[in-house]
Design an enzyme around this catalytic site. Structure first.
Site, PDB file in Angstrom:
ATOM      1  N   SER A 149       0.835  -1.202   0.000  1.00 57.39           N
ATOM      2  CA  SER A 149       0.000   0.000   0.000  1.00 57.39           C
ATOM      3  C   SER A 149       0.871   1.253   0.000  1.00 57.39           C
ATOM      4  CB  SER A 149      -0.878   0.016   1.261  1.00 57.39           C
ATOM      5  OG  SER A 149      -1.450   1.303   1.456  1.00 57.39           O
ATOM      6  N   TYR A 193      -1.140   0.108   9.932  1.00 56.87           N
ATOM      7  CA  TYR A 193      -1.470  -0.599   8.686  1.00 56.87           C
ATOM      8  C   TYR A 193      -0.297  -0.528   7.703  1.00 56.87           C
ATOM      9  CZ  TYR A 193      -3.528  -1.019   3.992  1.00 56.87           C
ATOM     10  OH  TYR A 193      -3.774  -1.348   2.680  1.00 56.87           O
ATOM     11  N   LYS A 232       2.380  -3.452   6.004  1.00 57.16           N
ATOM     12  CA  LYS A 232       2.724  -3.594   4.584  1.00 57.16           C
ATOM     13  C   LYS A 232       4.246  -3.491   4.388  1.00 57.16           C
ATOM     14  CE  LYS A 232      -1.477  -4.094   3.021  1.00 57.16           C
ATOM     15  NZ  LYS A 232      -1.913  -5.362   2.409  1.00 57.16           N
TER      16      LYS A 232
END
Ligand SMILES: NC(=O)c1ccc[n+]([C@@H]2O[C@H](COP(=O)([O-])OP(=O)(O)OC[C@H]3O[C@@H](n4cnc5c(N)ncnc54)[C@H](O)[C@@H]3O)[C@@H](O)[C@H]2O)c1
Length: 247
Positions: free
Chosen positions: A108, A135, A139
């Site tokens: 991402s 998050y 990644k």
């Protein structure tokens, strides 16, 4: 018969936009929920951390396109750890153990979000990961673990730092980092077919207002994006920012 491609996260939003670009390939689908619609593909249902299921899922597979995961930038570590860290690592292990050639996986722009928040743009794909949230950190971990598997186990891994992957941008903050459906398909096909063994690339359309340098994706994956979020600039909602990642 074409080599089999395993698509994980097959019931999700990105998979729904990608699947029309995979026609002509033999596709197997995996998700914890049953994908809607009739694709004619074999479907496996269950958890990424179920190693018996993963062994069946990767059996006879040439390439995995891995989209299963928690996509929420505001998710907590407790929510993210299972799908984005443990599940991804289990998938890499199964792929390496069963002779899969390549894993193409969804990273991402949040893995590089601090650069965007600090105005250090266009962000180059070779810079060190700089997550803007937990998050994004999962990644960045996935990118590091994938590179380790390429190095130690000979598995080819191609990471795609997807931006806002939606049929069209709906907010001003998405204009820099939007990835439209036909460009998503071009990018993934390029990642499946490239001669590069290990790499990480931005997944963004040819947006006039881009914050992301696409030159390596163009050179290495043959990625030629054709969509530009500018076509929607006059109609998107003004959500008060031009930054796609966590500011
Ligand atoms: N949607 C975006 O704009 C966007 C942007 C950047 C990156 N991504 C990444 O792309 C991928 C797909 O995102 P999405 O928007 O389609 O998400 P989504 O939530 O719509 O789909 C994800 C799918 O993965 C499945 N899944 C989650 N955890 C699982 C597990 N442990 N075992 C089996 N299946 C599991 C879910 O059931 C769901 O169908 C994610 O990795 C996400 O982080 C998405």
């Amino acid at each position: 018969m074409a080599p089999t491609l395993l698509l994980t996260g097959a019931a999700g939003r990105v998979a729904g936009q990608l699947l029309p670009g995979l026609t002509g390939r033999t596709v197997r689908l995996l998700d914890r929920t049953t994908p809607s619609g009739e694709t004619g593909a074999e479907v496996l249902t269950g958890e990424l951390t179920d190693r018996d299921l993963l062994a069946r899922a990767v059996e006879g597979v040439d390439t995995v396109v891995h989209l299963a995961g928690d996509p929420r930038p505001d998710a907590t570590w407790d929510d993210l750890r299972g799908p984005n860290v443990d599940g991804f690592t289990a998938l890499l292990e199964a792929a390496a153990d069963h002779g899969v050639r390549r894993v193409v996986y969804a990273s991402s722009v949040h893995a590089m979000g601090r650069y965007e928040a600090e105005g250090r743009t266009p962000v180059e794909s070779t810079w060190a990961p700089a997550p803007c949230c937990e998050y994004g950190a999962t990644k960045a971990f996935d990118e590091a673990m994938a590179a380790a598997f390429s190095h130690r186990r000979g598995l080819s891994t191609i990471g795609l730092r997807l931006g806002a992957t939606t049929p069209e941008p709906t907010q001003r903050s998405q204009l820099s980092g939007w990835l439209g459906p036909t460009d998503l398909r071009r990018l993934v096909v390029g990642a499946v077919e490239t001669d590069v063994r290990c790499g990480v690339y931005p997944g963004i359309s040819a947006n006039t207002r881009t914050h992301w340098d696409l030159s390596r994706a163009v050179a290495d994956l043959g990625y030629r994006p054709e969509l530009d979020s500018e076509a929607y600039a006059a109609t998107v909602e003004d959500d008060g920012t031009t930054i796609a990642t966590c500011g």
